[in-house]
Each structure stands twice: as C-alpha cells, then as structure tokens.
Design a protein around this motif. Structure first.
Motif, short mmCIF file in Angstrom:
data_model
loop_
_atom_site.label_atom_id
_atom_site.label_comp_id
_atom_site.label_asym_id
_atom_site.label_seq_id
_atom_site.Cartn_x
_atom_site.Cartn_y
_atom_site.Cartn_z
N GLY A 162 45.93 81.55 -72.39
CA GLY A 162 47.38 81.46 -72.40
C GLY A 162 47.99 81.53 -71.02
N ILE A 163 48.41 82.72 -70.63
CA ILE A 163 49.14 82.89 -69.38
C ILE A 163 48.35 82.41 -68.17
N GLY A 168 49.48 77.03 -68.00
CA GLY A 168 50.49 78.08 -68.09
C GLY A 168 51.48 78.08 -66.94
#
Length: 290
Positions: A162-163, A168
């Motif tokens: 994710g991040i 991201g």
C-alpha cells in the motif's frame, strides 16, 4: 575439494538478520536455523557483513555450518536487482566503499520518504529509528514496521503493498551500481555471485538474455530459482537459461524472521552446488559445524 558430507542437513543460502531488514539478531537467526533442522545457513544481509562475527559464534554453539555472504543492491535504470555474494573478503576496499555508498543512499532515501509520508500520516523519523537495531541498514522495511506500529498498516507486507508501493506516491529509488559492476566487485573480492530471485515478474520479465550473457562473462555463478517469489513460468525460463549458460541453480528461503512469511528451509540448495561455491571462493571460508 570441499566435503559435501560436512553439510549435515538442508542448505539455505539466503537469510536476513536485524543487521539489515530481518527481525532477529544474527545469533538468533542461526539458532532458529538449527531449530528448523538446517545443516547450513548463509547470512546475506543487505549491503552489510556486520553480522558475520556474531553469527559465527552462534553457529559454533549450535552445530550449524555458516556461509558468510551478503545481498548486494544493484539496479538497472529504475528496476532493483539483487546480487547474492558468498565467501568474499569482507575487507576488500572496493566492495567496502561501494556498500558504504549504497547504505548512505538508502539512508537518505529513507529519510526523504519518511518526510513525505509524514505530510499525510502521523509518522516521524524517530518512529522509524525505533524499529531499527543499532548499526542496521535503515530502509523501507523499517518504515513499514513504523507504519504498522503506528496503526497505518496491519503488517509489513500490507505496508509494502500500500503506502510503500511505488504506486503509492512516496517511493523513490536509492543509489545502486549496475549488476555487471556487482558481479565484478564480488568476484574481485574472491566471492561467488548468484542472481537473487530473478523470476518474480514471470517469464516475460526474466533478465534479458543478452544482459545475462554479459553477467556470465563477468563471472556470474548461478541463479536463485527455487524461491517463493519466482513465478512458475519464470522458473521455467530460468531453468532454460541456466542450462544454456552452465549456471548453477540455488534455492533459498529469503528468511526475514517475522518480517516476511518466508520460513527457514522452505527452499534449499543441493550440497553439491554449495561444494562448488566453496571450491571457487578465495575471499573467505565457511564456519563449519564441529
């Protein structure tokens, strides 16, 4: 000729301790290898040999043969390529200088990423450093652990998906030499280079044959084919290339303690291939189990 009978039990040639991005100290990792039933384990922290001495002491205590190594960061444009090096001279000036440059680049990259992530999430550099042991090569795994600790991701894998994923918006590359330079540095230090998990992108994204041929000419020893992140069609292509260029085939766990789901000994290398690595190496020697 090295005696393959000295390697009592399976051989795992790719593991990481807290010196880089694993969660166990070098000694704890070696003890875990013994509990897992391994006869031989290689310590291959990212761009660092700082864990060799402690790992060697633990290996003698628990009766595991230790292969000192490292996973050297290299890069092709924006693509990261990892090069495993075994039994090289840890004091080789050129290799030491290059790994220091890589670690400095990693640190600058990590600090900049944390600054930008901190604009959107409540996370600071102190949060990241709290996840790293003294002397560790600080990088994205420590940022991931800080995100987990702060409640922004359920685990390290989720943080990377994710991040910290390049999509991201926070990712940026760090300095690393070309793979050809990596092979040459390891060979000039008396070590044996193996291309780490080169089939993760599938058959169509395996290293181009022309580039591989140049690495072979420079002294590439083998391909890490038996690895959980290599796809099945990627493995098929790698086996074809290994046969064509006379490259050895290795298998490893890429163990990171609790930092990844990889388990010690889930993939292994044959004692015969390890025997060949030891025969070719001139920079360092294994720490044999008594």
């Amino acid at each position: 000729m090295a005696d393959a009978r000295r390697f009592r039990g399976p051989v795992d040639l790719h593991t990481h301790s807290s010196v880089s991005d694993g969660t166990e100290t070098p000694a704890e990792l070696v003890r875990a290898a013994a509990v897992a039933g391994l006869g031989t384990v290689a310590l291959t922290d990212h761009d660092s040999t700082a864990g060799w001495a402690d790992a060697a002491v633990a290996a003698a205590e628990v009766g595991v043969t230790l292969i000192p190594g490292m996973e050297l960061s290299t890069r092709v444009e924006f693509a990261s390529v990892h090069m495993l090096g075994y039994l090289f001279d840890p004091a080789n000036e050129a290799l030491v200088a290059e790994t220091e440059r890589i670690r400095s680049g990693r640190l600058r990259r990590a600090a900049d990423m944390v600054r930008r992530i901190g604009e959107d999430y409540d996370i600071t550099w102190d949060d990241v450093m709290a996840q790293a042991t003294a002397g560790a090569t600080v990088g994205r795994p420590h940022i991931a652990d800080a995100l987990v600790a702060r409640g922004f991701a359920p685990d390290r894998s989720a943080a990377f998906a994710g991040i910290l994923h390049w999509r991201g918006g926070y990712y940026q590359p760090h300095y690393a030499p070309e793979p050809l330079t990596g092979v040459r540095l390891i060979r000039e230090a008396g070590g044996v280079p193996v291309l780490a998990h080169p089939g993760t992108g599938g058959r169509g994204r395996v290293i181009p044959e022309q580039r591989l041929a140049r690495l072979v000419d420079a002294g590439l020893f083998g391909l890490e084919i038996d690895h959980r992140e290599n796809t099945q069609d990627g493995k098929l292509r790698l086996h074809e290339l290994a046969a064509k260029y006379g490259l050895a085939i290795t298998g490893s766990s890429d163990y990171h303690g609790s930092g990844k789901p990889n388990r010690l000994g889930e993939n292994t290398t044959s004692p015969e291939v390890l025997d060949r690595i030891i025969e070719e190496a001139t920079g360092a020697a294994p720490f044999y189990a008594s």
